[in-house]
Design an enzyme around this catalytic site. Structure first.
Site, PDB file in Angstrom:
ATOM      1  N   ILE A   1       0.865  -1.177   0.000  1.00  0.00           N
ATOM      2  CA  ILE A   1       0.000   0.000   0.000  1.00  0.00           C
ATOM      3  C   ILE A   1       0.902   1.227   0.000  1.00  0.00           C
ATOM      4  O   ILE A   1       1.934   1.240   0.682  1.00  0.00           O
ATOM      5  CB  ILE A   1      -0.967   0.013   1.208  1.00  0.00           C
ATOM      6  CG1 ILE A   1      -1.966   1.173   1.100  1.00  0.00           C
ATOM      7  CG2 ILE A   1      -0.221   0.006   2.520  1.00  0.00           C
ATOM      8  CD1 ILE A   1      -3.094   1.115   2.121  1.00  0.00           C
ATOM      9  N   ALA A   2       0.529   2.221  -0.793  1.00  0.00           N
ATOM     10  CA  ALA A   2       1.323   3.454  -0.828  1.00  0.00           C
ATOM     11  C   ALA A   2       0.474   4.586  -1.391  1.00  0.00           C
ATOM     12  O   ALA A   2      -0.470   4.361  -2.149  1.00  0.00           O
ATOM     13  CB  ALA A   2       2.581   3.270  -1.673  1.00  0.00           C
ATOM     14  N   VAL A   3       0.869   5.799  -1.008  1.00  0.00           N
ATOM     15  CA  VAL A   3       0.204   7.016  -1.465  1.00  0.00           C
ATOM     16  C   VAL A   3       1.276   7.962  -1.997  1.00  0.00           C
ATOM     17  O   VAL A   3       2.377   8.056  -1.434  1.00  0.00           O
ATOM     18  CB  VAL A   3      -0.586   7.675  -0.312  1.00  0.00           C
ATOM     19  CG1 VAL A   3      -1.156   9.015  -0.725  1.00  0.00           C
ATOM     20  CG2 VAL A   3      -1.694   6.750   0.186  1.00  0.00           C
TER      21      VAL A   3
ATOM     22  N   GLU B   1       3.316  -6.772   7.181  1.00  0.00           N
ATOM     23  CA  GLU B   1       4.643  -6.484   7.717  1.00  0.00           C
ATOM     24  C   GLU B   1       4.993  -5.050   7.350  1.00  0.00           C
ATOM     25  O   GLU B   1       4.648  -4.587   6.271  1.00  0.00           O
ATOM     26  CB  GLU B   1       5.724  -7.408   7.122  1.00  0.00           C
ATOM     27  CG  GLU B   1       5.606  -8.854   7.522  1.00  0.00           C
ATOM     28  CD  GLU B   1       4.814  -9.665   6.509  1.00  0.00           C
ATOM     29  OE1 GLU B   1       4.463  -9.133   5.431  1.00  0.00           O
ATOM     30  OE2 GLU B   1       4.514 -10.830   6.795  1.00  0.00           O
TER      31      GLU B   1
ATOM     32  N   ASN C   1       9.606   2.610   9.859  1.00  0.00           N
ATOM     33  CA  ASN C   1       8.549   3.353   9.173  1.00  0.00           C
ATOM     34  C   ASN C   1       7.467   3.778  10.175  1.00  0.00           C
ATOM     35  O   ASN C   1       6.352   3.267  10.194  1.00  0.00           O
ATOM     36  CB  ASN C   1       7.946   2.508   8.043  1.00  0.00           C
ATOM     37  CG  ASN C   1       7.060   3.312   7.128  1.00  0.00           C
ATOM     38  OD1 ASN C   1       6.640   4.411   7.448  1.00  0.00           O
ATOM     39  ND2 ASN C   1       6.767   2.733   5.967  1.00  0.00           N
TER      40      ASN C   1
ATOM     41  N   TYR D   1      -1.351   2.333  10.853  1.00  0.00           N
ATOM     42  CA  TYR D   1      -1.941   1.012  11.110  1.00  0.00           C
ATOM     43  C   TYR D   1      -2.480   0.910  12.530  1.00  0.00           C
ATOM     44  O   TYR D   1      -3.578   0.382  12.744  1.00  0.00           O
ATOM     45  CB  TYR D   1      -0.926  -0.099  10.838  1.00  0.00           C
ATOM     46  CG  TYR D   1      -0.451  -0.152   9.408  1.00  0.00           C
ATOM     47  CD1 TYR D   1      -1.350  -0.069   8.337  1.00  0.00           C
ATOM     48  CD2 TYR D   1       0.898  -0.266   9.103  1.00  0.00           C
ATOM     49  CE1 TYR D   1      -0.900  -0.111   7.020  1.00  0.00           C
ATOM     50  CE2 TYR D   1       1.344  -0.317   7.792  1.00  0.00           C
ATOM     51  CZ  TYR D   1       0.439  -0.241   6.759  1.00  0.00           C
ATOM     52  OH  TYR D   1       0.874  -0.288   5.458  1.00  0.00           O
TER      53      TYR D   1
END
Length: 142
Positions: free
Chosen positions: A69-71, A103, A108, A115
């Site tokens: 997942i990334a933005v 994971e 980070n 999360y």
């Protein structure tokens, strides 16, 4: 903001997001392999015509793994990742999945905070999972 299925026309945007988000981003072939795998859901989030982010997950039985997942960096902290996580959660409930695992690099902290704020809890540490860096394993039960 709209969440939709991956299309190859968004691959260049996804590569840009991945390269700006990860120390070791996935390759084009890795993204295309996910897109071609029937067990994997590959979603993109659009903000207008721009690809703002992506989310890739796989469900097997009662368990779902968030694979990636990334933005896009300029669009972070605008609830895009939270919206993608909420979409995933709603989607996997249809498949009777009750646990989400992922994971994340120990360093980070922004992702870890995201999360945790979304209801995930730390359940383990995988030593040197990311080369020389540990991964924190998180789970959310829904």
């Amino acid at each position: 903001m709209k969440i939709e299925d991956f299309s190859e026309e968004s691959l260049d945007d996804i590569m840009e997001i991945a390269k700006s988000s990860f120390k070791r981003p996935w390759t084009r072939d890795m993204f295309l392999a996910c897109a071609g795998n029937g067990a994997v859901k590959f979603k993109i989030c659009r903000a207008g015509v721009k690809t703002a982010g992506f989310c890739i997950y796989s469900t097997v039985g009662p368990e779902t793994e968030l694979l990636n997942i990334a933005v896009l960096p300029p669009l972070r902290r605008r609830s895009i990742a939270k919206n993608m996580l909420a979409y995933m959660e709603k989607d996997i409930k249809k498949e009777d999945s009750h646990n989400i695992f992922l994971e994340v690099r120990k360093s980070n902290s922004a992702a870890i905070n995201l999360y945790l704020s979304f209801g995930f809890a730390e359940i383990a540490v995988r030593k040197k999972y990311y080369g020389g860096e540990d991964a924190i394993v998180l789970r959310k039960t829904i």
